[in-house]
Write a protein that holds these residues in place. Structure first.
Motif, PDB file in Angstrom:
ATOM      1  N   SER A 121      -8.140   0.234   3.609  1.00  0.00           N
ATOM      2  CA  SER A 121      -8.724   0.301   2.269  1.00  0.00           C
ATOM      3  C   SER A 121      -7.721  -0.173   1.227  1.00  0.00           C
ATOM      4  N   ALA A 122      -6.480   0.290   1.360  1.00  0.00           N
ATOM      5  CA  ALA A 122      -5.452  -0.068   0.387  1.00  0.00           C
ATOM      6  C   ALA A 122      -5.127  -1.557   0.438  1.00  0.00           C
TER       7      ALA A 122
ATOM      8  N   TYR B 110      -5.165   2.863   5.323  1.00  0.00           N
ATOM      9  CA  TYR B 110      -4.326   1.673   5.169  1.00  0.00           C
ATOM     10  C   TYR B 110      -5.177   0.429   4.903  1.00  0.00           C
TER      11      TYR B 110
ATOM     12  N   ASN C 271      -2.874   4.715  -3.112  1.00  0.00           N
ATOM     13  CA  ASN C 271      -3.983   5.172  -2.280  1.00  0.00           C
ATOM     14  C   ASN C 271      -4.067   6.704  -2.262  1.00  0.00           C
TER      15      ASN C 271
ATOM     16  N   PRO D 189      -9.378   6.683   1.158  1.00  0.00           N
ATOM     17  CA  PRO D 189      -8.139   6.771   1.927  1.00  0.00           C
ATOM     18  C   PRO D 189      -8.128   5.816   3.115  1.00  0.00           C
TER      19      PRO D 189
ATOM     20  N   ARG E 219       1.123   5.758  -0.623  1.00  0.00           N
ATOM     21  CA  ARG E 219       0.654   7.102  -0.968  1.00  0.00           C
ATOM     22  C   ARG E 219       1.866   8.015  -0.991  1.00  0.00           C
TER      23      ARG E 219
ATOM     24  N   PRO F 240       0.837  -1.196   0.000  1.00  0.00           N
ATOM     25  CA  PRO F 240       0.000   0.000   0.000  1.00  0.00           C
ATOM     26  C   PRO F 240       0.877   1.253   0.000  1.00  0.00           C
TER      27      PRO F 240
ATOM     28  N   ARG G 236     -10.946  -0.037   7.729  1.00  0.00           N
ATOM     29  CA  ARG G 236     -10.350   0.494   6.507  1.00  0.00           C
ATOM     30  C   ARG G 236      -9.332   1.593   6.788  1.00  0.00           C
TER      31      ARG G 236
ATOM     32  N   TYR H  16      -5.503   1.037  -8.120  1.00  0.00           N
ATOM     33  CA  TYR H  16      -5.854   2.337  -7.555  1.00  0.00           C
ATOM     34  C   TYR H  16      -7.008   2.179  -6.569  1.00  0.00           C
ATOM     35  N   GLU H  17      -6.849   2.784  -5.399  1.00  0.00           N
ATOM     36  CA  GLU H  17      -7.909   2.778  -4.390  1.00  0.00           C
ATOM     37  C   GLU H  17      -8.134   4.222  -3.932  1.00  0.00           C
TER      38      GLU H  17
END
Length: 218
Positions: free
Chosen positions: A64-65, A62, A37, A60, A13, A11, A163, A56-57
């Motif tokens: 979720s990713a 951790y 993310n 927002p 960003r 994950p 999430r 792609y997620e």
């Protein structure tokens, strides 16, 4: 276990400065899945250039990713590791080997190489949660770290719902409730190779993560 049975979920960003090197060090044969993310830099481009599959997620967090990466994975085993270069993907091999030896979930215990690698305010929250899980569920853990290995079917059966930053805590909590066999191995933890941590890089980030941890444990 054959490396071709393993997917490594990373994950990210805004990790353009480190992600290419991380992907390049994933053990040969393993599927690298970088989950972007919400980056506003070239993270996705650098990951793709290094040979990773990019997912792609937009939501927002951790959790979720990681969930997006697990959904995209098509291997029997899934591993996770951060994309900041602070840990060596080669050490995932030892965690995967623990699954071969009968573990249901293998986690990495971060061992910092210097005091500045892991600030005290970030370390304290992880240690406190790990101590609670040891007492409550007799899990042999001392860290709520980002490096782990688990069979994909086992992970999906746990139904981890968080999430945000509470995802790794909920994963361990549900593993304890399910009576899974959990193992822990030391992994080397170094200063990130680029950028700034979204959690341990500031007291505010650590407080936010601690809040997520507590919400999961309530």
């Amino acid at each position: 276990m054959n490396p071709t049975e393993v997917a490594v979920i990373i994950p990210c960003r805004n990790e353009a400065g480190s992600i290419g090197d991380v992907v390049s060090r994933v053990p040969a044969g393993m599927q690298s899945i970088v989950v972007d993310n919400g980056s506003d830099d070239a993270t996705a481009d650098r990951a793709r250039e290094a040979g990773a599959t990019v997912v792609y997620e937009s939501e927002p967090g951790y959790g979720s990713a990681v969930t997006a990466g697990v959904t995209a994975a098509d291997r029997d085993v899934v591993c996770t590791i951060d994309g900041d270069g602070s840990m060596d993907p080669a050490e995932l091999l030892d965690l995967v080997a623990d699954l071969d030896r009968g573990a249901d979930l293998a986690v990495g215990r971060r061992r910092p190489d210097s005091p500045r690698t892991w600030p005290l305010h970030a370390r304290a929250g992880s240690a406190a949660v790990a101590a609670y899980l040891r007492r409550r569920y007799h899990l042999p853990i001392h860290d709520i770290g980002p490096m782990r290995a688990i069979r994909r079917d086992t992970l999906m059966s746990l139904g981890v719902a968080d999430r945000q930053s509470g995802y790794p805590v909920e994963l361990l909590l549900r593993a304890g409730q399910a009576g899974l066999r959990v193992t822990e191995r030391d992994v080397r933890y170094t200063v990130r190779t680029a950028g700034q941590s979204k959690v341990s890089g500031s007291i505010r980030g650590s407080v936010r993560a601690a809040r997520d941890f507590v919400m999961v444990l309530r």
